[in-house]
Write an enzyme that holds these catalytic residues in place. Structure first.
Site, PDB file in Angstrom:
ATOM      1  CG  ASN A 221      13.430  -5.167   2.343  1.00 57.67           C
ATOM      2  OD1 ASN A 221      14.658  -5.133   2.245  1.00 57.67           O
ATOM      3  ND2 ASN A 221      12.640  -4.198   1.903  1.00 57.67           N
TER       4      ASN A 221
ATOM      5  CE  LYS B  79      12.149  -1.989   4.802  1.00 53.83           C
ATOM      6  NZ  LYS B  79      11.093  -1.047   5.189  1.00 53.83           N
TER       7      LYS B  79
ATOM      8  CG  HIS C 119      10.724  -1.319  -0.813  1.00 58.80           C
ATOM      9  ND1 HIS C 119      10.618  -0.171  -0.053  1.00 58.80           N
ATOM     10  CD2 HIS C 119      10.358  -2.344  -0.007  1.00 58.80           C
ATOM     11  CE1 HIS C 119      10.226  -0.495   1.157  1.00 58.80           C
ATOM     12  NE2 HIS C 119      10.052  -1.813   1.217  1.00 58.80           N
TER      13      HIS C 119
ATOM     14  CD  GLU D 237      11.990   1.559   2.793  1.00 61.43           C
ATOM     15  OE1 GLU D 237      12.980   0.830   2.566  1.00 61.43           O
ATOM     16  OE2 GLU D 237      11.186   1.325   3.727  1.00 61.43           O
TER      17      GLU D 237
ATOM     18  CD  GLU E   8       6.514  -3.871   1.262  1.00 57.60           C
ATOM     19  OE1 GLU E   8       6.775  -4.531   2.282  1.00 57.60           O
ATOM     20  OE2 GLU E   8       7.344  -3.176   0.692  1.00 57.60           O
TER      21      GLU E   8
ATOM     22  N   GLY F  63       7.005   0.313   8.582  1.00 51.80           N
ATOM     23  CA  GLY F  63       7.857   0.817   9.658  1.00 51.80           C
ATOM     24  C   GLY F  63       7.125   1.694  10.656  1.00 51.80           C
TER      25      GLY F  63
ATOM     26  CB  SER G 126       3.624  -2.879  10.789  1.00 51.26           C
ATOM     27  OG  SER G 126       4.236  -1.603  10.677  1.00 51.26           O
TER      28      SER G 126
HETATM   29  P1  13P Z   1       8.219  -3.159   8.103  1.00 52.09           P
HETATM   30  O1  13P Z   1       7.900  -4.625   8.232  1.00 52.09           O
HETATM   31  O2  13P Z   1       9.395  -2.728   8.921  1.00 52.09           O
HETATM   32  O3  13P Z   1       7.006  -2.312   8.258  1.00 52.09           O
HETATM   33  O4  13P Z   1       8.718  -2.959   6.571  1.00 52.09           O
HETATM   34  C1  13P Z   1       7.938  -3.436   5.554  1.00 52.09           C
HETATM   35  C2  13P Z   1       8.723  -3.350   4.309  1.00 52.09           C
HETATM   36  O5  13P Z   1       8.981  -2.277   3.790  1.00 52.09           O
HETATM   37  C3  13P Z   1       9.210  -4.602   3.714  1.00 52.09           C
HETATM   38  O6  13P Z   1       9.691  -4.388   2.425  1.00 52.09           O
END
Ligand code: 13P
Length: 257
Positions: free
Chosen positions: A11, A13, A99, A101, A171, A177, A217
């Site tokens: 991803n 982003k 997601h 976010e 997740e 993150g 992560s």
């Molecule tokens: P990270 O791997 O940066 O923690 O992000 C996970 C994520 O949100 C994947 O969709």
């Protein structure tokens, strides 16, 4: 042969320029995967990069480009939105839906996500449905009921046929993150909870066909441990998917046979 697909999903982003996207797609597609063993790679990119990245991945068996979102309606006066039917017209066959976010910054509720799932399925797009609890819920020990409610509200209207081979990404928000990964035991525990929910709503065969990815992560140093758990079928990777060697190592950590 795995009973269900084992998937490494990137991803990206809202990162990278067009040229950087092309370079990264070319670099990761050097990694061969065992498509015959049910391995697949999804690369979720910003909308403007779907076609250029698709061009690069097209020739690689088992690699698929993936949208990061889609609209809850098919067309009309919705400035700035991109619909499932548009994605279908571009031969895009995967999309992330829900997601954390999107849930947090764009107020996507479980009910809106149910609509998005419907638009995806009507248009031949495989959703990657994301779920997961915030830290406060984990600290109260209510993570299982929280995730079960996300599943019930957004997925329980689906038919058996629609749920067969479905993809879910767990997740935990506190691990995204933050560098703080769930332990492989915590991941396995939630993945089993999710699979048991599917068994209860549908049946054991359907539950066994669903790929449940872990996200939060994931990096090359922890991927094999997490993916090695029986109910973890790969990962959804943010930060580490932007580093070619990291993501290639994560792909090669998918469970074998
Ligand atoms: P990270 O791997 O940066 O923690 O992000 C996970 C994520 O949100 C994947 O969709």
């Amino acid at each position: 042969m795995n009973i269900r697909k084992q998937i490494a999903a990137a991803n990206w982003k809202m990162n990278l320029s067009l040229q950087e996207s092309k370079n990264l797609a070319s670099a990761i597609s050097q990694q061969d995967i065992d498509a015959g063993a049910g391995h697949a790679v999804l690369v979720a990119v910003p909308f403007p990069y779907l076609i250029p990245v698709q061009e690069i991945l097209r020739s690689k068996s088992g690699y698929h480009v993936c949208a990061q979102n889609l609209a809850s309606v098919n067309n009309g006066a919705y400035t700035g939105e991109v619909s499932a039917s548009m994605l279908q017209s571009m031969s895009i066959s995967y999309a992330l839906i829900g997601h954390s976010e999107r849930r947090e910054y764009y107020h996507e509720t479980n009910e809106i996500l149910a609509e998005k799932i419907n638009r995806a399925l009507e248009n031949g797009i495989n959703p990657v449905f994301c779920c997961g609890e915030p830290l406060s819920v984990r600290e109260e020990g209510r993570q299982n009921e929280y995730v079960e409610k996300q599943l019930t509200d957004s997925l329980s209207h689906l038919s058996k046929d629609q749920m067969k081979g479905f993809i879910i990404a767990y997740e935990p928000i506190w691990a995204i993150g933050t560098g703080k990964t769930a332990s492989s035991e915590q991941a396995q525990d939630m993945h089993l909870t999710i699979r048991n929910w599917i068994t209860k709503q549908y049946d054991a065969d359907i539950a066994a066909s669903v790929s449940i990815l872990y996200g939060g992560s994931v990096k090359s140093s922890n991927a094999a441990d997490i993916f090695g758990k029986p109910d973890v079928d790969g990962g959804l990777v943010g930060g580490a998917s932007l580093i070619p060697d990291e993501f290639k190592a994560i792909i090669s950590s998918l469970k074998k046979g």
